[in-house]
Design a protein around this motif. Structure first.
Motif, mmCIF file in Angstrom:
data_model
loop_
_atom_site.group_PDB
_atom_site.id
_atom_site.type_symbol
_atom_site.label_atom_id
_atom_site.label_comp_id
_atom_site.label_asym_id
_atom_site.label_seq_id
_atom_site.Cartn_x
_atom_site.Cartn_y
_atom_site.Cartn_z
ATOM 1 N N GLU A 1 0.821 -1.442 0.122
ATOM 2 C CA GLU A 1 0.199 0.109 -0.112
ATOM 3 C C GLU A 1 0.775 1.250 -0.018
ATOM 4 N N GLU A 2 1.734 1.288 0.737
ATOM 5 C CA GLU A 2 2.888 2.475 0.792
ATOM 6 C C GLU A 2 3.422 2.503 -0.550
ATOM 7 N N ALA A 3 4.057 1.566 -1.206
ATOM 8 C CA ALA A 3 4.612 1.744 -2.417
ATOM 9 C C ALA A 3 3.590 2.383 -3.382
ATOM 10 N N VAL A 4 2.416 1.744 -3.426
ATOM 11 C CA VAL A 4 1.439 2.422 -4.410
ATOM 12 C C VAL A 4 1.122 3.688 -4.111
ATOM 13 N N TYR A 5 0.940 4.181 -2.617
ATOM 14 C CA TYR A 5 0.534 5.703 -2.668
ATOM 15 C C TYR A 5 1.883 6.531 -2.825
ATOM 16 N N LEU A 6 3.079 6.094 -2.723
ATOM 17 C CA LEU A 6 4.243 6.960 -2.905
ATOM 18 C C LEU A 6 4.665 7.237 -4.309
ATOM 19 N N SER A 7 4.658 5.966 -5.291
ATOM 20 C CA SER A 7 5.700 5.709 -6.257
ATOM 21 C C SER A 7 5.222 6.162 -7.524
ATOM 22 N N ASP A 8 6.003 6.385 -8.731
ATOM 23 C CA ASP A 8 5.774 6.361 -9.969
ATOM 24 C C ASP A 8 5.710 5.008 -10.656
ATOM 25 N N ARG A 9 6.581 4.080 -9.993
ATOM 26 C CA ARG A 9 6.809 2.620 -10.586
ATOM 27 C C ARG A 9 7.199 1.853 -9.473
ATOM 28 N N ILE A 10 6.718 0.569 -9.424
ATOM 29 C CA ILE A 10 6.868 -0.158 -8.366
ATOM 30 C C ILE A 10 7.730 -1.586 -9.226
ATOM 31 N N VAL A 11 8.742 -1.975 -8.455
ATOM 32 C CA VAL A 11 9.693 -3.041 -8.908
ATOM 33 C C VAL A 11 9.502 -4.184 -7.978
ATOM 34 N N PHE B 1 -6.621 2.051 -7.244
ATOM 35 C CA PHE B 1 -5.262 1.856 -6.418
ATOM 36 C C PHE B 1 -5.667 0.382 -5.729
ATOM 37 N N ILE B 2 -6.833 0.066 -5.412
ATOM 38 C CA ILE B 2 -6.917 -1.313 -4.709
ATOM 39 C C ILE B 2 -6.370 -2.455 -5.899
ATOM 40 N N ASP B 3 -6.930 -2.138 -7.111
ATOM 41 C CA ASP B 3 -6.672 -3.074 -8.227
ATOM 42 C C ASP B 3 -4.690 -3.291 -8.092
ATOM 43 N N LEU B 4 -4.419 -2.040 -8.475
ATOM 44 C CA LEU B 4 -2.852 -2.176 -8.730
ATOM 45 C C LEU B 4 -2.210 -2.916 -7.522
ATOM 46 N N GLN B 5 -2.660 -2.629 -6.250
ATOM 47 C CA GLN B 5 -2.237 -3.001 -5.095
ATOM 48 C C GLN B 5 -2.260 -4.629 -4.996
ATOM 49 N N ARG B 6 -3.387 -5.073 -5.589
ATOM 50 C CA ARG B 6 -3.819 -6.519 -5.481
ATOM 51 C C ARG B 6 -2.795 -7.199 -6.535
ATOM 52 N N ARG B 7 -2.428 -6.530 -7.695
ATOM 53 C CA ARG B 7 -1.641 -7.023 -8.754
ATOM 54 C C ARG B 7 -0.329 -7.282 -8.388
ATOM 55 N N VAL B 8 0.163 -6.161 -7.476
ATOM 56 C CA VAL B 8 1.491 -6.309 -6.946
ATOM 57 C C VAL B 8 1.788 -7.550 -5.853
#
Length: 261
Positions: A198-208, A239-246
């Motif tokens: 959740e923190e990564a999605v909230y802060l980032s332009d890109r998540i690795v 937001f929730i969808d991206l969090q779930r995919r990560v």
């Protein structure tokens, strides 16, 4: 075409053991653009902190290249500010003096150190606590001092390793909002290590997403959420969808590593 602020290519890292060596990082290829905020996520032991330490110049690597603005990195440098989960403040110095200490080590004149330190203490909203010692500050306040210190000598990159991991949920969210505001105002390149998706999605332009055995990049997710970010976004469908995919990518990488073991 502009050079990436940070460019990592073909990076491998081994650690020696009593029975030989173990590979910690395998064929890492990653570039960060100017002013980009990138988070590294993954299970414990996947090499996130090792990779950040290499970029900070605190660890060596075995193969590959690590470039900043096209120039090979050689050891720690003032072009990179580093913030760890532990605050690493000097207990006998006040909040402002801790920031001044870093500036003096960078060779700045005493008067200039005082003025810059005061500006950065105000930047992290601690001006009322500038003369307080670390023992008189909460965990969140100590981390604000650490961030002010890392930013004070104007680094090109900010490297952060689980900086909010030891904080309670409310303070952690306050620190996320503070970091987002500082980054949006000052626009510097950030490499951020976290276990909190959740923190990564909230802060980032890109998540690795990194996977384990050995540590390698599994998947990259762009974060197509509008800025400035705000807490209401956390409950939105994108937001929730991206969090779930990560989270799914992290879980699948962990299962695959167990199957290969």
């Amino acid at each position: 075409m502009a050079l990436p602020k940070l460019h990592i290519a073909g990076l491998n890292k081994w650690f020696p053991t009593k029975t030989g060596s173990i590979q910690a990082l395998q064929d890492i290829n990653l570039s960060l653009a100017e002013n980009e905020f990138v988070s590294l996520v993954g299970t414990s032991g996947c090499g996130k902190s090792t990779l950040l330490s290499i970029v900070a110049g605190l660890q060596e690597f075995d193969d590959g290249v690590v470039l900043s603005d096209g120039i090979p990195l050689a050891g720690p440098g003032l072009d990179r500010g580093v913030v760890f989960q532990s605050y690493t403040l000097l207990p006998w110095l006040t909040a402002q003096q801790n920031v001044e200490f870093a500036l003096k080590a960078a060779g700045l004149p005493k008067g200039e150190c005082r003025d810059i330190a005061r500006q950065h203490i105000e930047l992290v909203k601690l001006d009322r606590f500038a003369d307080s010692y670390p023992s008189q500050l909460s965990g969140g306040m100590k981390q604000r001092v650490a961030i002010a210190r890392a930013l004070s000598y104007r680094p090109k990159m900010l490297l952060m390793d689980e900086p909010f991991g030891a904080l309670d949920a409310l303070t952690r969210h306050q620190m996320q909002e503070l970091l987002t505001r500082i980054w949006e105002e000052h626009r510097l390149t950030v490499l951020f290590v976290t276990h909190d998706v959740e923190e990564a999605v909230y802060l980032s332009d890109r998540i690795v997403v990194m996977s384990i055995g050995p540590g390698r990049i599994r998947e990259t997710f762009p974060v197509d959420l509008a800025r400035p970010r705000h807490s209401d976004m956390i409950a939105t469908t994108p937001f929730i969808d991206l969090q779930r995919r990560v989270i799914t990518s992290i879980r699948e990488g962990s299962v695959r590593a167990e199957d290969e073991a």
